[in-house]
Structure formats: structure tokens, C-alpha cells
Design an enzyme around this catalytic site. Sequence first.
Site, mmCIF file in Angstrom:
data_model
loop_
_atom_site.group_PDB
_atom_site.id
_atom_site.type_symbol
_atom_site.label_atom_id
_atom_site.label_comp_id
_atom_site.label_asym_id
_atom_site.label_seq_id
_atom_site.Cartn_x
_atom_site.Cartn_y
_atom_site.Cartn_z
ATOM 1 N N ARG A 164 -0.117 10.477 0.362
ATOM 2 C CA ARG A 164 0.390 11.698 1.649
ATOM 3 C C ARG A 164 1.267 12.552 1.284
ATOM 4 O O ARG A 164 1.656 13.611 1.635
ATOM 5 C CB ARG A 164 0.858 10.931 2.921
ATOM 6 C CG ARG A 164 -0.446 10.264 3.481
ATOM 7 C CD ARG A 164 0.324 9.567 4.824
ATOM 8 N NE ARG A 164 -0.847 8.677 5.505
ATOM 9 C CZ ARG A 164 -0.571 8.321 6.824
ATOM 10 N NH1 ARG A 164 0.548 8.597 7.384
ATOM 11 N NH2 ARG A 164 -1.388 7.601 7.336
ATOM 12 N N GLU A 185 0.974 -1.339 -0.040
ATOM 13 C CA GLU A 185 -0.130 -0.013 -0.043
ATOM 14 C C GLU A 185 0.885 1.147 -0.003
ATOM 15 O O GLU A 185 1.772 1.411 0.932
ATOM 16 C CB GLU A 185 -1.078 -0.088 1.235
ATOM 17 C CG GLU A 185 -1.548 1.307 1.437
ATOM 18 C CD GLU A 185 -2.350 1.419 2.812
ATOM 19 O OE1 GLU A 185 -2.641 2.438 3.192
ATOM 20 O OE2 GLU A 185 -2.764 0.485 3.292
ATOM 21 N N LYS A 189 -11.251 -1.118 7.932
ATOM 22 C CA LYS A 189 -9.917 -0.917 8.413
ATOM 23 C C LYS A 189 -10.255 -0.359 9.758
ATOM 24 O O LYS A 189 -10.952 0.621 9.939
ATOM 25 C CB LYS A 189 -9.196 0.328 7.566
ATOM 26 C CG LYS A 189 -7.911 0.787 8.015
ATOM 27 C CD LYS A 189 -7.260 2.008 7.249
ATOM 28 C CE LYS A 189 -6.378 2.683 7.721
ATOM 29 N NZ LYS A 189 -5.594 3.686 6.976
#
Length: 212
Positions: free
Chosen positions: A44, A40, A128
Amino acid sequence: MTPIERLGRFPVLPILSQSDPKQALSTAEALLEGGLDVLEITLRTETAKESLQAVRKEFPNILLGAGSIQTPKQIKWAKDHEIDFVVSPGWNDENWECSRDIDIPLFPGVISPSELMHAIAQGCRTPKIFPIEPIGGIAYLKALLAPFSKEGLSCIPTGGIGMEMVAKYLRVGSTLTVGGSWITPFKLIESNDFKTITRLANSSLLLANQDQ
């Protein structure tokens, strides 16, 4: 095999939050050499999309996800660039509807019973749980999931989980895999120590068999 089924084959989902495309490629290669064909990359940084595209092109068979998703536009971008799944830090109805409309797995972040109830009502069974360690860790996860034991959940606890805790999280019945950046710490990437990342990836495969 679906992306969710593939993801469940691995004890840990490596999370990469800082890197340029060259570093992302070296990290992906190191993970693959260690037996982890999953990664992943979070959105950001300004280079995150470029990194995702580079990894997708160079390693077409790796299970690749885009993290820190916050908008439907980002979800559509991921789908258009053949990203396998997307991960969000929180719940958003628009994001969930978009992911279903364009058929890309979304792992949305939830942390409270109310958020989890809402997610389940919307048809989500793969949340999640984030950020899990700061809010109470294993004890909190068990308490959160207890009322929903019949819902068939497959969760990804993430947030502050170190290698020493992974096995315990995996023994919580509803855990699909455990998100972790400890396999891909930026200090190793910055120092070009990709051999250590390979060793960490390889050792992570044994965590599902560890005793508590």
C-alpha cells in the site's frame, strides 16, 4: 512444511500496512522475539517492496507474505523475491491462475456466498474473508461458511478484528488463522515502541487457548 501449514500454527497473522524498511526490520525482529515468525506486509506504500526485500534478506526463515496484491505482475514480483505467500483484497481469475502457474500460495479475498462459490469452483480452499467485522463479524462468518462445511475450507478472516475477538474467530471450525494489524499498530512503530509489539506478539500465542 508448506507455507499454509506453517501459517496455521499461529493464531494471528500480523499485518503491517505502513513502514519504511528500517521500521519493517524492527517490527519483524520484535515479532520474532515474541514468538511469531510470520508477517504480512501490504503493498500500500511506495516503500513496501523495499521493506519486503529488507525483511527477506535479514530474516530468511520468517514466513513472509505480500498483501494487497491486485495484479499478476505483483504476484510474479513476490515469487521472484522469495516471498512465501501473497494475499489479495478480492478475487480475480487471472491472479488465481498466475499463483497456481508459478506455485506461490494466494489467499484471495471473498466476502459473499457467490464469490466463495466461484472461488471453490476454481479450486481455492484458503480464502481470506474480508472485510469481516464491518459486514457482520462472527455471525456473518458462520452464516457464510455454513453451506460449505464439506468443502474443507481453511479461511483467514480479516478486517477490523481486535485482540478481544480473535479467540472467537478461531473457534469457527474453518478458520486457519486470523489477520490482524492490532499487533503492529503504526502508532507503536512510529514511536519506536517495539517492546510493546513483542509483548503483543507473545500474548497472541495464548489466544487459541482462551475460552469464549
